[in-house]
Design a protein around this motif. Sequence first.
Motif, PDB file in Angstrom:
ATOM      1  N   GLU A 128       2.890   6.384  -3.166  1.00 15.67           N
ATOM      2  CA  GLU A 128       4.208   6.682  -3.730  1.00 15.67           C
ATOM      3  C   GLU A 128       4.812   5.510  -4.502  1.00 15.67           C
ATOM      4  O   GLU A 128       5.853   5.645  -5.128  1.00 15.67           O
ATOM      5  CB  GLU A 128       5.171   7.112  -2.605  1.00 15.67           C
ATOM      6  N   ASP A 135      -3.435   4.656  -1.555  1.00 14.15           N
ATOM      7  CA  ASP A 135      -4.019   4.964  -0.249  1.00 14.15           C
ATOM      8  C   ASP A 135      -5.439   5.478  -0.466  1.00 14.15           C
ATOM      9  O   ASP A 135      -5.733   6.670  -0.319  1.00 14.15           O
ATOM     10  CB  ASP A 135      -3.149   6.001   0.484  1.00 14.15           C
ATOM     11  N   THR A 138       0.838  -1.198   0.000  1.00 16.34           N
ATOM     12  CA  THR A 138       0.000   0.000   0.000  1.00 16.34           C
ATOM     13  C   THR A 138       0.874   1.250   0.000  1.00 16.34           C
ATOM     14  O   THR A 138       1.935   1.258   0.611  1.00 16.34           O
ATOM     15  CB  THR A 138      -0.906   0.071   1.244  1.00 16.34           C
ATOM     16  N   GLY A 139       0.439   2.253  -0.700  1.00 16.59           N
ATOM     17  CA  GLY A 139       1.141   3.535  -0.700  1.00 16.59           C
ATOM     18  C   GLY A 139       1.037   4.220  -2.043  1.00 16.59           C
ATOM     19  O   GLY A 139       1.339   3.631  -3.078  1.00 16.59           O
ATOM     20  N   GLY A 187       1.497   1.712   5.744  1.00 14.04           N
ATOM     21  CA  GLY A 187       0.272   2.306   6.269  1.00 14.04           C
ATOM     22  C   GLY A 187      -0.128   1.908   7.671  1.00 14.04           C
ATOM     23  O   GLY A 187      -1.266   2.151   8.072  1.00 14.04           O
ATOM     24  N   ASP A 217       0.732   7.565   9.821  1.00 15.78           N
ATOM     25  CA  ASP A 217       0.190   7.328   8.494  1.00 15.78           C
ATOM     26  C   ASP A 217      -1.181   7.939   8.281  1.00 15.78           C
ATOM     27  O   ASP A 217      -1.959   8.103   9.197  1.00 15.78           O
ATOM     28  CB  ASP A 217       0.114   5.823   8.225  1.00 15.78           C
TER      29      ASP A 217
HETATM   30 MG    MG Z   1       2.385   4.378   3.305  1.00 14.56          MG
END
Ligand code: MG
Length: 411
Positions: free
Chosen positions: A184, A224, A181-182, A248, A253
């Motif tokens: 970026e 996210d 997850t993320g 996360g 977060d």
């Molecule tokens: Mg993250």
Amino acid sequence: MIRHEDARELILSECPVMETERRSLAASLGCVTAEPIVSGEDVPPFLNSSMDGYAVRSADVSEPSTRLRVIDTVMAGDGRLVSIGKREAVRIMTGAPLPEGADAVCMVERTRSEPDGKWVVIEDSVSAGNSVRRPGSDIAAGEEVVAIGTELTAAHLGVMARLGLESVPVHRPPTVGVLSTGDELREGPDALPRGAIRDGNRPMLLALIGRAGYPTVDFGILPDDATTLRELLQQAASECDALVTSGGVSVGDLDVVRIVLSEMCGQSMRWMQVAIKPAKPLAFGLIDGRVPVFGLPGNPVSSMVSFELFARPALRRMGGLNETARPALSGIADVDLPRDLDGKVYLFRALATVDANGRLHVRPSGGQESHQLRAMADANALVVLPDGPGVRAGEEVEVLLLDAERLRSGP
Ligand code: MG
Ligand code: AMP
């Protein structure tokens, strides 16, 4: 903060053990037996020779240099009923059934055959039972050969094949879904836009799980975003027996992963701050009260350490093992390992080697910050340092060997 031992106990106690299934021997390597395996027959099944030589009656060769008449030859697999009488011998090969009347074998190196092959001189005196293998001397009928809860090795497969078994009751190995997850995260060779990084955790976690012996499903990178995350986790939970996510779960977060996991896991959800460095944040819960989800931290080193300490033991428990953690070995620190006094247990990424006396040595494999995965790649062990000032070079430390096959001899 919770102690890492307590966090692991809590997680293990919540993870369901997988159901039993029958697997072919070939597909059971690394699986864990769900029942004891008991032999239905003797191995070897008949009295046979353990040497190439001559089968004799020991009573005939109580003196050295006895000359015997050679009446036959039996090879391995020869099913004929052959018998010998007084002062007779039979040429015999390793694994061949002993003739009726014979009770010993003299190895060929201690005999002299006459040129016509009809007579042999047995140089030594030979006593009953010499160079023979009794029926059941490997495995006796009725004997338990593999205990319940055993992780099956190549030799176990060999043992079961020798008993004529074609399948074995084992716990089904859990299928594990992995996702990152993320916002970026990217993958592949494309140039990274500002602020983006490539996803290292997912390939690493998929490989760690595969190495532990469990099938995996790759669910990719998730932004996210609560709706996307919820949908994908729901789908993953319906296809898999356990899920491993990364990112996360730390305090700072964006709340997306937290909100979604909390909602899906309800009462079972635990947000932990484990008293270790790296890998302090850890989330664990059961999606729909059923599918364990391990929310590992995003920092790559933390992710791997957290997998080692919590997810791997839990998956092994699900797979039917009682013994789930790596054994704690003792090694010598080759350099000073200083640390802060902060109530946490430190896990140093280290290269372990074995010295000429067979003693384990460890030294850090590189930078020890939680984003420095490079040092983890060069490591084959974790050094466990309890809270305190650290240790000096030459002192003993606790070592968790991550990869025994990468253990080399060295200074
Ligand atoms: Mg993250
Ligand atoms: P998070 O746990 O999401 O707060 O992430 C902590 C740090 O790990 C951040 O620097 C993230 O960019 C980084 N990170 C998160 N997921 C990954 C990943 N899959 N691969 C590499 N780095 C990651």
